[in-house]
Motif scaffolding. Sequence first.
Motif, PDB file in Angstrom:
ATOM      1  N   ALA A 138       0.583  -1.310   0.157  1.00  0.00           N
ATOM      2  CA  ALA A 138      -0.151  -0.024   0.278  1.00  0.00           C
ATOM      3  C   ALA A 138       0.291   1.176   0.043  1.00  0.00           C
ATOM      4  N   SER A 139       2.510   0.927  -0.885  1.00  0.00           N
ATOM      5  CA  SER A 139       3.229   2.268  -0.492  1.00  0.00           C
ATOM      6  C   SER A 139       2.854   2.962  -1.783  1.00  0.00           C
ATOM      7  N   GLY A 140       2.740   2.492  -2.665  1.00  0.00           N
ATOM      8  CA  GLY A 140       2.856   3.420  -3.839  1.00  0.00           C
ATOM      9  C   GLY A 140       2.251   2.017  -5.072  1.00  0.00           C
ATOM     10  N   ILE A 141       2.335   2.706  -6.456  1.00  0.00           N
ATOM     11  CA  ILE A 141       2.280   2.236  -7.875  1.00  0.00           C
ATOM     12  C   ILE A 141       3.142   1.595  -8.499  1.00  0.00           C
ATOM     13  N   GLY A 142       3.303   0.320  -9.258  1.00  0.00           N
ATOM     14  CA  GLY A 142       4.360   1.061 -10.162  1.00  0.00           C
ATOM     15  C   GLY A 142       3.741   0.656 -11.807  1.00  0.00           C
ATOM     16  N   VAL A 143       4.254   0.159 -12.608  1.00  0.00           N
ATOM     17  CA  VAL A 143       3.605  -0.384 -14.335  1.00  0.00           C
ATOM     18  C   VAL A 143       4.841  -0.982 -14.735  1.00  0.00           C
ATOM     19  N   LEU A 144       4.511  -1.889 -15.534  1.00  0.00           N
ATOM     20  CA  LEU A 144       5.559  -2.477 -16.299  1.00  0.00           C
ATOM     21  C   LEU A 144       4.915  -2.003 -17.718  1.00  0.00           C
ATOM     22  N   THR A 145       5.239  -2.480 -18.523  1.00  0.00           N
ATOM     23  CA  THR A 145       5.136  -2.591 -20.398  1.00  0.00           C
ATOM     24  C   THR A 145       5.494  -3.327 -21.085  1.00  0.00           C
ATOM     25  N   SER A 146       4.288  -3.771 -22.136  1.00  0.00           N
ATOM     26  CA  SER A 146       4.802  -4.862 -23.133  1.00  0.00           C
ATOM     27  C   SER A 146       4.199  -4.553 -24.317  1.00  0.00           C
ATOM     28  N   ASP A 147       4.607  -5.243 -25.213  1.00  0.00           N
ATOM     29  CA  ASP A 147       3.851  -4.994 -27.123  1.00  0.00           C
ATOM     30  C   ASP A 147       3.445  -6.518 -27.035  1.00  0.00           C
ATOM     31  N   SER A 148       2.658  -7.298 -26.156  1.00  0.00           N
ATOM     32  CA  SER A 148       1.507  -7.949 -25.851  1.00  0.00           C
ATOM     33  C   SER A 148       1.132  -8.078 -24.363  1.00  0.00           C
ATOM     34  N   PRO A 149      -0.463  -8.664 -24.887  1.00  0.00           N
ATOM     35  CA  PRO A 149      -0.695  -8.477 -23.492  1.00  0.00           C
ATOM     36  C   PRO A 149      -0.610  -9.913 -22.709  1.00  0.00           C
ATOM     37  N   ILE A 150      -0.241 -10.589 -22.869  1.00  0.00           N
ATOM     38  CA  ILE A 150       0.801 -11.779 -22.014  1.00  0.00           C
ATOM     39  C   ILE A 150       2.120 -11.220 -21.726  1.00  0.00           C
ATOM     40  N   GLY A 151       2.520  -9.929 -22.353  1.00  0.00           N
ATOM     41  CA  GLY A 151       4.040 -10.458 -21.651  1.00  0.00           C
ATOM     42  C   GLY A 151       5.186 -10.172 -23.241  1.00  0.00           C
ATOM     43  N   PRO A 152       6.453 -10.090 -23.326  1.00  0.00           N
ATOM     44  CA  PRO A 152       7.392 -10.022 -21.819  1.00  0.00           C
ATOM     45  C   PRO A 152       6.995  -8.575 -21.177  1.00  0.00           C
ATOM     46  N   TRP A 153       7.128  -8.875 -20.209  1.00  0.00           N
ATOM     47  CA  TRP A 153       7.065  -6.862 -18.907  1.00  0.00           C
ATOM     48  C   TRP A 153       8.235  -7.056 -18.747  1.00  0.00           C
ATOM     49  N   LYS A 154       8.531  -5.520 -19.082  1.00  0.00           N
ATOM     50  CA  LYS A 154       9.816  -4.723 -18.877  1.00  0.00           C
ATOM     51  C   LYS A 154       9.047  -3.751 -17.963  1.00  0.00           C
ATOM     52  N   ASP A 155      10.408  -3.464 -17.342  1.00  0.00           N
ATOM     53  CA  ASP A 155       9.787  -2.249 -16.028  1.00  0.00           C
ATOM     54  C   ASP A 155      10.555  -0.574 -16.528  1.00  0.00           C
ATOM     55  N   PRO A 156      10.241   0.049 -17.597  1.00  0.00           N
ATOM     56  CA  PRO A 156      10.265   1.179 -17.855  1.00  0.00           C
ATOM     57  C   PRO A 156      10.756   2.226 -17.211  1.00  0.00           C
ATOM     58  N   ILE A 157      10.677   2.674 -16.133  1.00  0.00           N
ATOM     59  CA  ILE A 157      11.051   3.567 -15.164  1.00  0.00           C
ATOM     60  C   ILE A 157      11.819   3.327 -13.854  1.00  0.00           C
ATOM     61  N   LYS A 158      12.318   2.026 -13.791  1.00  0.00           N
ATOM     62  CA  LYS A 158      12.857   1.459 -12.185  1.00  0.00           C
ATOM     63  C   LYS A 158      12.614   2.081 -10.887  1.00  0.00           C
ATOM     64  N   GLN A 159      11.184   2.951 -10.531  1.00  0.00           N
ATOM     65  CA  GLN A 159      10.755   3.689  -9.790  1.00  0.00           C
ATOM     66  C   GLN A 159       9.290   3.409  -9.538  1.00  0.00           C
ATOM     67  N   PRO A 160       8.397   3.696  -8.694  1.00  0.00           N
ATOM     68  CA  PRO A 160       7.114   3.920  -8.476  1.00  0.00           C
ATOM     69  C   PRO A 160       6.738   5.161  -9.571  1.00  0.00           C
ATOM     70  N   LEU A 161       5.802   4.698  -9.656  1.00  0.00           N
ATOM     71  CA  LEU A 161       4.827   6.030 -11.050  1.00  0.00           C
ATOM     72  C   LEU A 161       4.043   6.698  -9.865  1.00  0.00           C
ATOM     73  N   ILE A 162       3.542   6.438  -8.924  1.00  0.00           N
ATOM     74  CA  ILE A 162       3.021   7.304  -8.238  1.00  0.00           C
ATOM     75  C   ILE A 162       3.645   6.580  -6.715  1.00  0.00           C
ATOM     76  N   SER A 163       3.957   7.549  -5.741  1.00  0.00           N
ATOM     77  CA  SER A 163       5.085   7.223  -4.197  1.00  0.00           C
ATOM     78  C   SER A 163       4.356   8.202  -3.725  1.00  0.00           C
ATOM     79  N   ARG A 164       4.784   8.264  -2.180  1.00  0.00           N
ATOM     80  CA  ARG A 164       4.700   9.353  -0.907  1.00  0.00           C
ATOM     81  C   ARG A 164       4.816  10.328  -1.623  1.00  0.00           C
ATOM     82  N   ASP A 165       5.915  10.954  -2.665  1.00  0.00           N
ATOM     83  CA  ASP A 165       6.270  11.804  -2.914  1.00  0.00           C
ATOM     84  C   ASP A 165       5.115  12.759  -4.426  1.00  0.00           C
TER      85      ASP A 165
END
Length: 491
Positions: A138-165
């Motif tokens: 419950a400390s933040g929200i991350g995001v992964l991206t892919s070219d397919s709905p089943i992956g493979p997935w990668k983390d494009p920002i390597k940190q939370p998208l939404i955090s306490r900041d």
Amino acid sequence: MKSEDILREELDPAREVDTSKLKEPIVKEPPHGNPLLSHRFGADPYAIVFKDRVYIYSTNDTLKYDDEGNVIDNNYGHIHSITVASSQDLVNWTDHGAIQVAGEEGAAPWATQSWAPAAAHKVIDGKDKFFLYFSNNASGIGVLTSDSPIGPWKDPIKQPLISRDTPGVKGVTWLFDPAVLVDDDGKGYIYFGGGIPEGEYEMPNTARVMELDKDMISVVGEAEPIQAPFMFEDAGINKVGSKYYYSYCSNFYNGERPVGSPGAGEIAYMISDHPKGPWTYQSTILKNPAQFFQVGGNNHHAMFRFKERWYIAYHAQTLSKAMGVPKGYRSTHLNRIFFNDDGTIQEVHADYQGVKKVSNLDPYQPVNAVTYAWQAGIQVSECTVYYNRFVVGSITKGSWIGLSSVDFEAGATQFEAVVSSEKEGGMIEIRLDHQMGETIGWIDIPNTGGKTLYKSISRTVKRITGVHDVYFIFGGVDDQDLFTFLSWQFR
């Protein structure tokens, strides 16, 4: 061999399955559709539609045990992955396995957990892009991206998208449970939040909405509050016509509530003319699972449109209850949503029956063996030979899988299975319309040279036409792991 002679052969009685000793399904019996999967759990469902197929992403609840081997309560702290299942007919579901999200082996190693996913599809620079948003506890929200709905997935920002900041999140107890909308103009919005500041049950003011940038992996401006009565968790967002529907799970405050307020642990909704509000509270659409399945817990949902009909995915502890361990392990269910002429939503009656098929299954193209409507005694595991494929394993005598509404309009006299085995003696019996229905043929499974060596095995079967439920009954020597089943098709 002529197909009409196929049943004149004799099966080896040592391998033939005694129909009176078929394994019993744990919770989901034909013709019921809920829960969607019965060989694994799946909580906090979220759905997207892509190319006439529904993809449902879920928190990967898995049983945890104490030192004496007893199942303990689900505390969610060990959950590092998100499961994916898809369907083109809403009755037969394909298990695409688990996405490793959090932890050292995950796509986002900075995250410690992955709960309550949300997914989105957007065309960017002419290419299909998929986005998987997840809650790091419950400390933040991350995001992964892919070219397919089943992956493979990668983390494009390597940190939370939404955090306490993140601007605008002050006062939000729980930064989790995202929902995402890509509007008709291409703008993206993310909805999130939850929890109850001390004493503020009636209007917790912990729900938020924020605009996503064009890339869908960064946010714009400041998170804005959503005034949702008795809000607790579980954001949902949908656009119906020109109206926006924000939905959520109410909290469990047990004191007096004003008339018209949502009850405890119910899915409520509000309507607006704009994706960021203001919102007008309407009513509740789904009571707590305890009202329907006599086992409670939290409530979590996602609404989606598929082939001109609306549906709601939600979770309940039906599988874990049937296993005798209703300790917070949840499974995804599906029911219809109906709108009134004035745009309000009718209350949903959750049940084991589920929804009706929207199409028949095509048997003339290769079908993943991990696609089924019903099963007993099987497990699904990752295929180590073919990338991003999963197989039916742990097959023993008397286990089976069943498929709903297979359409043999062109007729079929040949069955082909892709299997692997390190021993002789397994078999697949093919039956119609029931686990103990008419046998139209069988196929012997040889020793293919090992579990990682797959071979295609074909055999003539009795001619079949029309639409039928099809059951694959597994036979062989008692108490043996017989073979691995990758795919099948008829000709």
